[in-house]
Design a protein around this motif. Structure first.
Motif, PDB file in Angstrom:
ATOM      1  N   GLN A 293       0.848  -1.178   0.000  1.00 22.17           N
ATOM      2  CA  GLN A 293       0.000   0.000   0.000  1.00 22.17           C
ATOM      3  C   GLN A 293       0.891   1.237   0.000  1.00 22.17           C
ATOM      4  OE1 GLN A 293      -2.164   1.038   3.665  1.00 22.17           O
ATOM      5  NE2 GLN A 293      -1.263  -0.768   4.670  1.00 22.17           N
ATOM      6  N   VAL A 294       0.366   2.296  -0.562  1.00 26.48           N
ATOM      7  CA  VAL A 294       1.089   3.567  -0.619  1.00 26.48           C
ATOM      8  C   VAL A 294       0.178   4.647  -0.048  1.00 26.48           C
ATOM      9  CG1 VAL A 294       2.266   5.263  -2.064  1.00 26.48           C
ATOM     10  CG2 VAL A 294       2.339   2.833  -2.682  1.00 26.48           C
ATOM     11  N   ASN A 295       0.663   5.294   0.976  1.00 26.68           N
ATOM     12  CA  ASN A 295      -0.107   6.355   1.644  1.00 26.68           C
ATOM     13  C   ASN A 295      -1.474   5.842   2.099  1.00 26.68           C
ATOM     14  OD1 ASN A 295       2.060   8.056   0.941  1.00 26.68           O
ATOM     15  ND2 ASN A 295       1.080   8.655  -0.980  1.00 26.68           N
ATOM     16  N   GLY A 296      -1.501   4.583   2.562  1.00 26.68           N
ATOM     17  CA  GLY A 296      -2.722   4.007   3.101  1.00 26.68           C
ATOM     18  C   GLY A 296      -3.676   3.444   2.070  1.00 26.68           C
ATOM     19  N   TRP A 297      -3.277   3.417   0.800  1.00 24.92           N
ATOM     20  CA  TRP A 297      -4.145   2.890  -0.269  1.00 24.92           C
ATOM     21  C   TRP A 297      -3.513   1.660  -0.902  1.00 24.92           C
ATOM     22  CZ3 TRP A 297      -3.537   3.794  -5.939  1.00 24.92           C
ATOM     23  CH2 TRP A 297      -4.598   3.237  -6.676  1.00 24.92           C
TER      24      TRP A 297
END
Length: 334
Positions: A293-297
């Motif tokens: 995930q990147v930045n919570g996504w």
């Protein structure tokens, strides 16, 4: 006079005959000797008859080969073999025991002798259950090739950002769904030019979910799991403009001495991470593997198609249940 000259010619043959006769008799060749009965082939040395084999239509010889069963009656010149009945040992005062019941010792807890809940609750059950195609589909979802439950995409937004969507499939040419509004679109690795401009991002690698499911894990991999679940705690690293999440993982792994294995998947135009720190997909159940995930996504496309921006936070997480345990499946929208 004649006897004195020829007595040994008579005695020697007589002795030889006597020795041979004794050998024949005491060597077991004589009928009825030492308890053997020529007519009873089903009698063992203990005197108890062997149990009659079940009637399966064939008879098995001593060599283990199957031979045809003899059939017929007195009318056609053949004779059926008499059945051998098993004696009732209880009538003779001999105690008998019931045959032991089969138990699944590998699923029994030593404390309460009940099936271990962990293994039975593992996705796929105690003995698996997924077909080869289902495993491929699960791997595809972990590869980021259009996981249907990560987050619903926005077609209008994606097309406005330049994503070409096939009206028949609702996906792009690499089978990726539209991305949610405000999220970055995938960037194809072959179209990227990497510059010398340096930025920083944060990357971490965790297998903490395995700690809650150690009884699901391949026993040979137990020693690989850190006590706190961290393979790499959040670490700030440098990357270069145009690089992807995959580029950063590959370089950081080499710098930190962390094993990583991947496979290129042309269908999704992306790299698929098979193993990190020698922990691979399916090591902790049929729905286990690596997600990012990147930045919570959790992106719905592969890591080599996610182009990084300055300050991004990358989290690699091992899932034991296709993302459910890390919040990456049916967790951020419908």
């Amino acid at each position: 006079m004649w006897w004195k000259k020829n007595k040994w010619k008579v005695i020697v043959p007589v002795l030889i005959v006597a020795v041979l006769a004794a050998a024949f008799w005491y060597g077991g060749g004589a009928p009825g000797l030492q308890g053997w009965n020529v007519a009873d082939n089903n009698t063992t040395l203990s005197g108890q008859p062997d149990a009659a084999p079940e009637d399966s239509g064939t008879d098995t010889g001593h060599s283990g080969e199957t031979v045809p069963e003899e059939t017929g009656s007195a009318e056609d010149g053949t004779q059926e073999a008499p059945e051998t009945e098993q004696p009732d040992l209880s009538e003779q005062g001999v105690e008998t025991e019931d045959p032991p019941q089969e138990t699944q010792t590998d699923l029994i807890s030593p404390d309460d002798e009940t099936p271990a809940e962990g293994i039975e609750s593992r996705p796929g059950g105690t003995e698996g259950g997924m077909t080869a195609q289902e495993k491929l589909d699960a791997a595809a979802e972990l590869a980021g090739g259009s996981s249907p439950g990560v987050q619903a995409g926005d077609k209008a937004y994606s097309e406005s950002q330049g994503m070409v969507i096939d009206p028949d499939t609702g996906k792009d040419q690499y089978l990726t769904d539209p991305v949610p509004e405000g999220k970055p679109l995938p960037v194809e690795p072959q179209d990227v030019e990497i510059s010398d401009t340096a930025y920083t991002c944060t990357i971490s690698i965790s297998c903490a979910t395995i700690l809650d499911h150690m009884d699901w894990l391949d026993p040979e991999k137990v020693e690989l799991v850190p006590e706190d679940g961290w393979i790499l705690e959040p670490t700030e690293v440098t990357f270069y403009e145009g690089e992807s999440v995959f580029n950063v993982l590959q370089r950081t792994g080499k710098q930190q001495g962390i094993h990583m294995e991947f496979e290129n998947t042309p269908m999704y135009n992306s790299a698929y991470i098979e193993g990190i720190h020698n922990l691979y997909e399916f090591d902790c159940g049929e729905l286990s593997g690596w997600m990012y995930q990147v930045n919570g996504w959790f992106p719905n496309y592969g890591c080599s198609r996610y182009q990084l921006q300055a300050g991004d936070v990358i989290e690699w997480e091992y899932t034991c249940d296709l993302g459910v345990d890390v919040g990456g499946y049916y967790s951020t929208g419908s």
